[in-house]
Design a protein around this motif. Structure first.
Motif, PDB file in Angstrom:
ATOM      1  N   ARG A  49       0.795  -1.221   0.000  1.00 37.04           N
ATOM      2  CA  ARG A  49       0.000   0.000   0.000  1.00 37.04           C
ATOM      3  C   ARG A  49       0.828   1.271   0.000  1.00 37.04           C
ATOM      4  O   ARG A  49       0.404   2.271  -0.562  1.00 37.04           O
ATOM      5  N   VAL A  50       1.983   1.242   0.675  1.00 34.08           N
ATOM      6  CA  VAL A  50       2.752   2.493   0.766  1.00 34.08           C
ATOM      7  C   VAL A  50       3.825   2.608  -0.307  1.00 34.08           C
ATOM      8  O   VAL A  50       4.370   3.680  -0.523  1.00 34.08           O
ATOM      9  N   PHE A  51       4.123   1.498  -0.977  1.00 37.82           N
ATOM     10  CA  PHE A  51       5.285   1.490  -1.879  1.00 37.82           C
ATOM     11  C   PHE A  51       5.269   2.628  -2.907  1.00 37.82           C
ATOM     12  O   PHE A  51       6.286   3.265  -3.151  1.00 37.82           O
ATOM     13  N   GLY A  52       4.097   2.869  -3.472  1.00 37.67           N
ATOM     14  CA  GLY A  52       3.964   3.915  -4.483  1.00 37.67           C
ATOM     15  C   GLY A  52       4.307   5.307  -3.968  1.00 37.67           C
ATOM     16  O   GLY A  52       4.582   6.216  -4.739  1.00 37.67           O
ATOM     17  N   HIS A  53       4.321   5.458  -2.654  1.00 42.07           N
ATOM     18  CA  HIS A  53       4.593   6.766  -2.055  1.00 42.07           C
ATOM     19  C   HIS A  53       6.029   6.879  -1.558  1.00 42.07           C
ATOM     20  O   HIS A  53       6.362   7.797  -0.823  1.00 42.07           O
ATOM     21  N   THR A  54       6.857   5.903  -1.885  1.00 42.58           N
ATOM     22  CA  THR A  54       8.219   5.929  -1.363  1.00 42.58           C
ATOM     23  C   THR A  54       9.219   6.267  -2.463  1.00 42.58           C
ATOM     24  O   THR A  54       8.857   6.426  -3.619  1.00 42.58           O
ATOM     25  N   GLY A  55      10.482   6.381  -2.052  1.00 42.48           N
ATOM     26  CA  GLY A  55      11.527   6.723  -3.016  1.00 42.48           C
ATOM     27  C   GLY A  55      11.995   8.156  -2.853  1.00 42.48           C
ATOM     28  O   GLY A  55      12.863   8.625  -3.564  1.00 42.48           O
ATOM     29  N   ARG A  56      11.403   8.844  -1.887  1.00 42.80           N
ATOM     30  CA  ARG A  56      11.794  10.240  -1.666  1.00 42.80           C
ATOM     31  C   ARG A  56      12.918  10.377  -0.650  1.00 42.80           C
ATOM     32  O   ARG A  56      13.697  11.294  -0.701  1.00 42.80           O
ATOM     33  N   ALA A  57      12.966   9.464   0.303  1.00 38.61           N
ATOM     34  CA  ALA A  57      14.000   9.551   1.345  1.00 38.61           C
ATOM     35  C   ALA A  57      15.355   9.157   0.778  1.00 38.61           C
ATOM     36  O   ALA A  57      15.433   8.382  -0.179  1.00 38.61           O
ATOM     37  N   TYR A  58      16.407   9.681   1.383  1.00 36.28           N
ATOM     38  CA  TYR A  58      17.758   9.272   1.004  1.00 36.28           C
ATOM     39  C   TYR A  58      18.257   8.314   2.078  1.00 36.28           C
ATOM     40  O   TYR A  58      18.264   8.647   3.266  1.00 36.28           O
ATOM     41  N   LEU A  59      18.625   7.106   1.659  1.00 35.94           N
ATOM     42  CA  LEU A  59      18.996   6.071   2.614  1.00 35.94           C
ATOM     43  C   LEU A  59      20.512   6.026   2.827  1.00 35.94           C
ATOM     44  O   LEU A  59      21.264   5.804   1.881  1.00 35.94           O
ATOM     45  N   VAL A  60      20.902   6.250   4.061  1.00 38.87           N
ATOM     46  CA  VAL A  60      22.319   6.320   4.405  1.00 38.87           C
ATOM     47  C   VAL A  60      22.692   5.112   5.269  1.00 38.87           C
ATOM     48  O   VAL A  60      22.195   4.983   6.386  1.00 38.87           O
ATOM     49  N   GLY A  61      23.525   4.247   4.770  1.00 38.26           N
ATOM     50  CA  GLY A  61      23.943   3.068   5.521  1.00 38.26           C
ATOM     51  C   GLY A  61      25.239   3.347   6.281  1.00 38.26           C
ATOM     52  O   GLY A  61      26.179   3.891   5.709  1.00 38.26           O
ATOM     53  N   VAL A  62      25.245   2.998   7.560  1.00 41.69           N
ATOM     54  CA  VAL A  62      26.458   3.148   8.368  1.00 41.69           C
ATOM     55  C   VAL A  62      26.821   1.760   8.889  1.00 41.69           C
ATOM     56  O   VAL A  62      26.067   1.155   9.645  1.00 41.69           O
ATOM     57  N   THR A  63      27.964   1.258   8.449  1.00 42.84           N
ATOM     58  CA  THR A  63      28.338  -0.081   8.868  1.00 42.84           C
ATOM     59  C   THR A  63      29.743  -0.076   9.465  1.00 42.84           C
ATOM     60  O   THR A  63      30.501   0.866   9.277  1.00 42.84           O
ATOM     61  N   GLY A  64      30.057  -1.121  10.188  1.00 43.69           N
ATOM     62  CA  GLY A  64      31.367  -1.206  10.830  1.00 43.69           C
ATOM     63  C   GLY A  64      31.331  -2.234  11.941  1.00 43.69           C
ATOM     64  O   GLY A  64      30.253  -2.717  12.313  1.00 43.69           O
ATOM     65  N   ALA A  65      32.494  -2.579  12.461  1.00 41.29           N
ATOM     66  CA  ALA A  65      32.587  -3.592  13.507  1.00 41.29           C
ATOM     67  C   ALA A  65      31.899  -3.113  14.785  1.00 41.29           C
ATOM     68  O   ALA A  65      31.729  -1.908  14.982  1.00 41.29           O
ATOM     69  N   PRO A  66      31.491  -4.055  15.649  1.00 44.14           N
ATOM     70  CA  PRO A  66      30.904  -3.650  16.929  1.00 44.14           C
ATOM     71  C   PRO A  66      31.899  -2.770  17.692  1.00 44.14           C
ATOM     72  O   PRO A  66      33.086  -3.052  17.696  1.00 44.14           O
ATOM     73  N   GLY A  67      31.406  -1.715  18.297  1.00 45.86           N
ATOM     74  CA  GLY A  67      32.266  -0.837  19.085  1.00 45.86           C
ATOM     75  C   GLY A  67      32.985   0.223  18.282  1.00 45.86           C
ATOM     76  O   GLY A  67      33.736   1.036  18.831  1.00 45.86           O
ATOM     77  N   ALA A  68      32.766   0.247  16.972  1.00 41.61           N
ATOM     78  CA  ALA A  68      33.448   1.237  16.128  1.00 41.61           C
ATOM     79  C   ALA A  68      32.942   2.654  16.394  1.00 41.61           C
ATOM     80  O   ALA A  68      33.587   3.630  16.018  1.00 41.61           O
TER      81      ALA A  68
END
Ligand SMILES: Nc1nc2c(ncn2[C@@H]2O[C@H](COP(=O)(O)OP(=O)(O)O)[C@@H](O)[C@H]2O)c(=O)[nH]1
Ligand SMILES: [Mg+2]
Length: 464
Positions: A49-68
């Motif tokens: 239902r919501v998919f058609g309304h998405t795609g506007r946000a900018y997705l920022v992934g932050v990854t790294g080892a535990p404790g980084a």
């Protein structure tokens, strides 16, 4: 039908959950993400239902080892984005503490300062279930935050191995966080994390050895040649505890966003491909486990492979074949009873019983001139009773009554795909009156099965 499903997933309010998510209602967002985490069917319905309304946000992934320092950094990033008047959603995934939930609580406490800010929504994902499911849940949680109107969605994940790359793939920009003196860069290189980095962050830059870590990332990048115009991952030094370097990081994110604006669609398309493939595989395996294999059969097959009585390829061939045959056997879902047709000799007597005595409602009659018959429909829930009254002596109904007396003349089954149903009946040797469907009332398609194949009952198939 879908309306009523959507109504039932609302949390008591009259408005459907999807509507409230689209309005940015924080409680609805929380509920929606829970449904997704639980792999509830309503979660899938919500995504639709919501998919058609998405795609506007900018997705920022932050990854790294535990404790980084990822959570500390994410907290700072929230502050920096808010200063720039952008709304922020956060999905934090921390598989390192699936049992205690300690890390989850830690993240919450750390990010507490943003709790009162309506422009911020923070959610920690539970990490039960397999990693594929987690990747899906993360992507869908980000989708919900996107639907809720957040400008930026930060996704914090522990990058420890190749598997997490799937989660990282969810983002529009991937930030890989390393710390000085940890040998992180070597680990990350091995795990394939380096390849997905769009921006490197050397956090805890207050610690000794930060410049050496920067140099070793540089050395690694120099092994690769970057064509003119291709983004070369920059290295940003930060001190998440003090916030030093965080504005530069946000600027670098914005620079990456501008640089890749033209190819963002491509990246998202690749993501969609990955998602669809993953979902297809998941669905197929579920189908096989729930519908094709008998209870305990999977284990028995494994035993037989172990005993070298069969091999994995043969097992998969067999299961695959059975799954497809099984599907063909039910080409179009189940048939349901549309109505029962009753040949009536004396209409007034029939009405005295069905209408007056039983209290059923009889619709205005419909004349079928070609059959010289008048049909009186009596709705009874999902199906109906059809009283058939002859209008001439040579009517098939008149002949039926003359020969057999009044009674059940036919029953009609609704099928979603009448051609597929007929093909299957034919294959099974069932005697058909109509091998191809003919035009019925109201644009429907109908076909009759011979009573000799249906235990003395004339069966009509009907596709609306
Ligand atoms: N010295 C120093 N410590 C930091 C820095 N950033 C985070 N930390 C500390 O590192 C620890 C782990 O941080 P956390 O954000 O929970 O890491 P995560 O597991 O990657 O989310 C915490 O004690 C933080 O205070 C930094 O820039 N410098
Ligand atoms: Mg964390």
């Amino acid at each position: 039908m879908t309306e009523s499903i959507s109504a039932s997933i609302s949390t008591g309010a009259r408005q459907p959950l999807s509507e409230r998510v689209l309005q940015g209602d924080a409680r609805a967002v929380a509920r929606a993400i829970s449904l997704i985490e639980d792999e509830a069917p309503q979660g899938a319905e919500l995504v639709r239902r919501v998919f058609g309304h998405t795609g506007r946000a900018y997705l920022v992934g932050v990854t790294g080892a535990p404790g980084a320092g990822k959570s500390t950094l994410v907290d700072r990033l929230i502050g920096e984005f808010r200063r720039r008047e952008r709304t922020v959603g956060v999905v934090a995934v921390d598989p390192t503490s699936p049992f205690t939930g300690g890390a989850i609580l830690g993240d919450r406490v750390r990010m507490q300062q943003h709790v009162a800010d309506a422009g911020v929504f923070i959610r920690s994902m539970a990490t039960r279930g397999h990693l594929g499911g987690l990747a899906r849940a993360t992507a869908e949680a980000a989708l919900v935050l996107d639907a809720a109107g957040k400008d930026i969605v930060l996704i914090e994940t522990v990058g420890v191995g190749q598997d997490e790359v799937d989660i990282v793939r969810t983002a529009d920009v991937s930030i890989v966080t390393l710390v000085p003196g940890s040998g992180d860069e070597v680990q990350a290189l091995k795990a394939g994390i380096m390849e997905i980095a769009d921006i490197f962050v050397v956090n805890k830059a207050d610690r000794e050895g930060a410049d050496r870590t920067v140099a070793s990332i540089e050395a690694m990048l120099s092994l690769e040649s970057f064509a003119a115009g291709r983004w070369r991952p920059p290295i940003v030094k930060t001190e998440a505890t003090t916030g030093k370097g965080v504005p530069e990081l946000v600027e670098t994110i914005d620079r990456f966003k501008a640089h890749t604006a033209a190819t963002l669609g491509e990246r998202r398309r690749a993501r969609a491909e990955f998602r669809v493939r993953e979902l297809m595989a998941h669905r197929f395996v579920q189908h096989v486990e729930n519908r094709v294999l008998a209870a305990g059969e999977f284990e028995r097959l494994l035993d037989r492979i172990a005993a070298r009585e069969t091999d994995p390829y043969s097992v998969v061939d067999d299961v695959f074949g059975r799954a497809l045959r099984d599907q063909l056997a039910r080409p179009s879902g189940r048939a349901s009873l549309d109505h029962v047709g009753i040949a009536v000799g004396d209409l007034q007597q029939a009405l005295a019983f069905y209408r007056d005595a039983l209290g059923l409602e009889v619709e205005a009659p419909e004349e079928v001139a070609s059959q010289r018959v008048r049909a009186h429909f009596i709705p009874t829930g999902d199906s109906a009773i059809e009283l058939l009254e002859a209008t001439a002596d040579d009517s098939p109904i008149a002949k039926y009554v003359a020969k057999r007396g009044p009674g059940i003349h036919h029953l009609t089954l609704r099928v979603p795909d009448i051609r597929a149903a007929l093909a299957r009946l034919k294959e099974k040797g069932v005697r058909l009156i109509d091998e191809t469907p003919r035009e019925g009332a109201h644009g429907s398609l109908v076909a009759f099965v011979h009573p000799s194949s249906a235990h003395g009952v004339l069966v009509e198939l009907k596709q609306a």
